[in-house]
Design a protein around this motif. Structure first.
Motif, PDB file in Angstrom:
ATOM      1  N   GLU A  20       0.839  -1.201   0.000  1.00 38.21           N
ATOM      2  CA  GLU A  20       0.000   0.000   0.000  1.00 38.21           C
ATOM      3  C   GLU A  20       0.874   1.252   0.000  1.00 38.21           C
ATOM      4  O   GLU A  20       1.841   1.353   0.752  1.00 38.21           O
ATOM      5  CB  GLU A  20      -0.926   0.003   1.209  1.00 38.21           C
ATOM      6  CG  GLU A  20      -2.000   1.078   1.143  1.00 38.21           C
ATOM      7  CD  GLU A  20      -3.080   0.897   2.183  1.00 38.21           C
ATOM      8  OE1 GLU A  20      -3.076   1.673   3.164  1.00 38.21           O
ATOM      9  OE2 GLU A  20      -3.921  -0.016   2.016  1.00 38.21           O
ATOM     10  N   ILE A  21       0.512   2.196  -0.869  1.00 44.55           N
ATOM     11  CA  ILE A  21       1.268   3.446  -1.011  1.00 44.55           C
ATOM     12  C   ILE A  21       0.295   4.616  -0.932  1.00 44.55           C
ATOM     13  O   ILE A  21      -0.739   4.619  -1.606  1.00 44.55           O
ATOM     14  CB  ILE A  21       2.001   3.503  -2.368  1.00 44.55           C
ATOM     15  CG1 ILE A  21       2.957   2.316  -2.521  1.00 44.55           C
ATOM     16  CG2 ILE A  21       2.746   4.826  -2.527  1.00 44.55           C
ATOM     17  CD1 ILE A  21       3.557   2.210  -3.905  1.00 44.55           C
ATOM     18  N   THR A  22       0.606   5.599  -0.112  1.00 42.42           N
ATOM     19  CA  THR A  22      -0.196   6.820  -0.055  1.00 42.42           C
ATOM     20  C   THR A  22       0.646   7.979  -0.559  1.00 42.42           C
ATOM     21  O   THR A  22       1.779   8.180  -0.104  1.00 42.42           O
ATOM     22  CB  THR A  22      -0.680   7.112   1.380  1.00 42.42           C
ATOM     23  OG1 THR A  22      -1.514   6.041   1.818  1.00 42.42           O
ATOM     24  CG2 THR A  22      -1.493   8.401   1.419  1.00 42.42           C
ATOM     25  N   ILE A  23       0.090   8.717  -1.522  1.00 39.68           N
ATOM     26  CA  ILE A  23       0.814   9.845  -2.114  1.00 39.68           C
ATOM     27  C   ILE A  23      -0.005  11.126  -1.941  1.00 39.68           C
ATOM     28  O   ILE A  23      -1.211  11.073  -1.669  1.00 39.68           O
ATOM     29  CB  ILE A  23       1.092   9.609  -3.615  1.00 39.68           C
ATOM     30  CG1 ILE A  23      -0.235   9.472  -4.386  1.00 39.68           C
ATOM     31  CG2 ILE A  23       1.954   8.373  -3.807  1.00 39.68           C
ATOM     32  CD1 ILE A  23      -0.060   9.374  -5.898  1.00 39.68           C
ATOM     33  N   SER A  24       0.662  12.256  -2.080  1.00 39.39           N
ATOM     34  CA  SER A  24      -0.054  13.540  -2.082  1.00 39.39           C
ATOM     35  C   SER A  24       0.262  14.262  -3.381  1.00 39.39           C
ATOM     36  O   SER A  24       1.423  14.360  -3.783  1.00 39.39           O
ATOM     37  CB  SER A  24       0.359  14.408  -0.881  1.00 39.39           C
ATOM     38  OG  SER A  24       1.728  14.738  -0.939  1.00 39.39           O
TER      39      SER A  24
ATOM     40  N   LEU B  33      -4.157  16.628  -2.508  1.00 36.95           N
ATOM     41  CA  LEU B  33      -4.977  15.423  -2.416  1.00 36.95           C
ATOM     42  C   LEU B  33      -4.149  14.251  -1.884  1.00 36.95           C
ATOM     43  O   LEU B  33      -3.013  14.047  -2.320  1.00 36.95           O
ATOM     44  CB  LEU B  33      -5.541  15.056  -3.788  1.00 36.95           C
ATOM     45  CG  LEU B  33      -6.384  16.109  -4.516  1.00 36.95           C
ATOM     46  CD1 LEU B  33      -6.727  15.619  -5.919  1.00 36.95           C
ATOM     47  CD2 LEU B  33      -7.645  16.397  -3.733  1.00 36.95           C
ATOM     48  N   ARG B  34      -4.726  13.502  -0.954  1.00 35.72           N
ATOM     49  CA  ARG B  34      -4.078  12.287  -0.455  1.00 35.72           C
ATOM     50  C   ARG B  34      -4.762  11.081  -1.103  1.00 35.72           C
ATOM     51  O   ARG B  34      -5.962  10.868  -0.916  1.00 35.72           O
ATOM     52  CB  ARG B  34      -4.170  12.210   1.072  1.00 35.72           C
ATOM     53  CG  ARG B  34      -3.402  13.306   1.774  1.00 35.72           C
ATOM     54  CD  ARG B  34      -3.534  13.223   3.291  1.00 35.72           C
ATOM     55  NE  ARG B  34      -2.812  12.062   3.820  1.00 35.72           N
ATOM     56  CZ  ARG B  34      -3.377  10.998   4.341  1.00 35.72           C
ATOM     57  NH1 ARG B  34      -4.706  10.909   4.409  1.00 35.72           N
ATOM     58  NH2 ARG B  34      -2.658   9.999   4.813  1.00 35.72           N
ATOM     59  N   LEU B  35      -3.976  10.321  -1.885  1.00 39.22           N
ATOM     60  CA  LEU B  35      -4.519   9.188  -2.630  1.00 39.22           C
ATOM     61  C   LEU B  35      -3.791   7.905  -2.211  1.00 39.22           C
ATOM     62  O   LEU B  35      -2.575   7.896  -2.042  1.00 39.22           O
ATOM     63  CB  LEU B  35      -4.331   9.386  -4.144  1.00 39.22           C
ATOM     64  CG  LEU B  35      -4.797  10.747  -4.718  1.00 39.22           C
ATOM     65  CD1 LEU B  35      -4.488  10.779  -6.210  1.00 39.22           C
ATOM     66  CD2 LEU B  35      -6.263  10.979  -4.460  1.00 39.22           C
TER      67      LEU B  35
ATOM     68  N   GLU C 175       4.662  10.610  -8.602  1.00 38.69           N
ATOM     69  CA  GLU C 175       4.734  10.231  -7.184  1.00 38.69           C
ATOM     70  C   GLU C 175       4.903   8.723  -7.008  1.00 38.69           C
ATOM     71  O   GLU C 175       5.628   8.272  -6.125  1.00 38.69           O
ATOM     72  CB  GLU C 175       3.471  10.701  -6.455  1.00 38.69           C
ATOM     73  CG  GLU C 175       3.357  12.211  -6.316  1.00 38.69           C
ATOM     74  CD  GLU C 175       4.462  12.796  -5.458  1.00 38.69           C
ATOM     75  OE1 GLU C 175       4.870  12.132  -4.489  1.00 38.69           O
ATOM     76  OE2 GLU C 175       4.921  13.915  -5.756  1.00 38.69           O
ATOM     77  N   LEU C 176       4.238   7.938  -7.825  1.00 38.02           N
ATOM     78  CA  LEU C 176       4.313   6.483  -7.682  1.00 38.02           C
ATOM     79  C   LEU C 176       5.683   5.923  -8.057  1.00 38.02           C
ATOM     80  O   LEU C 176       6.124   4.909  -7.504  1.00 38.02           O
ATOM     81  CB  LEU C 176       3.243   5.815  -8.545  1.00 38.02           C
ATOM     82  CG  LEU C 176       1.786   6.018  -8.125  1.00 38.02           C
ATOM     83  CD1 LEU C 176       0.854   5.387  -9.152  1.00 38.02           C
ATOM     84  CD2 LEU C 176       1.521   5.426  -6.737  1.00 38.02           C
TER      85      LEU C 176
END
Length: 235
Positions: free
Chosen positions: A151-155, A227-229, A167-168
């Motif tokens: 799991e990865i969370t990006i902004s 945005l946090r995705l 970001e990914l």
């Protein structure tokens, strides 16, 4: 590839191919309205055979795919995916002959090109230094890979494709745009050439040489308004 199909009129098979390469080839074939399908022997395979056909997709039994069972001796130590693959390649087999390897304790199920089954059965006697026995599985319809994700969370400032890819992959925004415009990024199996495309939840993004990701959810905004995705990366 296409000329071979047109001359024979029969389905042609190519593999085993990595999941990433299948996505890339699928984009090429879809644009040219060429029929294709995939099968790896094990459900949800990471490596598959790709078939190209005229009118009707081939039956699963038509693919040159078999599954072998490798059982270690009772007193043997459990072996890693790397050891199983290394022992098979040590027989002089090309990597394209071997598909997925599923390991369950001291047993491994391996999808292989059926032309090599008898050779492997007669020549493979050890995995690393541990003795083993090899047999062919007649019915492998129940075998399924258990996929693992990170799991990865990006902004990001927006849900634009180039911002998300940047970001990914930890690449610059310009490098991400170049990947997209060169046709190296697909969304839900389709090539996307526009860096400004907005990505929706549940979308699958494949970035050649960098992996495959699923857009899981939006997690609100940061204090700065970004945005946090959350994504899951195929491992």
């Amino acid at each position: 590839m296409i000329s071979v199909l047109n001359k024979s009129g029969r389905a042609q098979y190519f593999g085993f191919i990595s999941e990433e390469d299948v996505d890339y080839i699928a984009n090429y074939l879809t644009k040219r309205k060429i029929n294709f399908d995939t099968f790896g022997g094990i459900e949800d395979s990471e490596r598959s055979y790709l078939s190209i056909y005229d009118d009707f997709p081939p039956d699963r039994t038509d693919y040159p795919v078999s599954v072998i069972k490798i059982e270690l001796a009772k007193n043997a130590k459990e072996q890693s995916h790397r050891n199983y693959l290394g022992s098979l390649l040590g027989l002089g087999i090309d990597r394209r002959v071997i598909g997925d390897i599923l390991i369950n304790d001291k047993t491994a199920y391996v999808s292989v090109n059926y032309d090599f089954v008898n050779f492997i059965k007669s020549e493979l006697t050890k995995i690393s230094n541990e003795s083993c026995e090899v047999s062919e599985i007649e019915d492998f319809s129940e075998l399924k890979r258990k996929r693992e994700f990170k799991e990865i969370t990006i902004s990001v400032a927006s849900k634009r494709l180039d911002a998300i890819v940047s970001e990914l992959t930890n690449l610059s925004r310009d490098d991400s745009k170049n990947l997209i415009t060169k046709g190296l990024v697909s969304v839900n199996g389709e090539e996307v050439l526009s860096p400004v495309k907005e990505i929706k939840p549940d979308s699958k993004i494949s970035v050649r040489k960098h992996g495959k990701f699923i857009f899981v959810a939006e997690q609100g905004n940061t204090k700065s308004g970004r945005l946090r995705l959350t994504f899951k990366k195929y491992m």
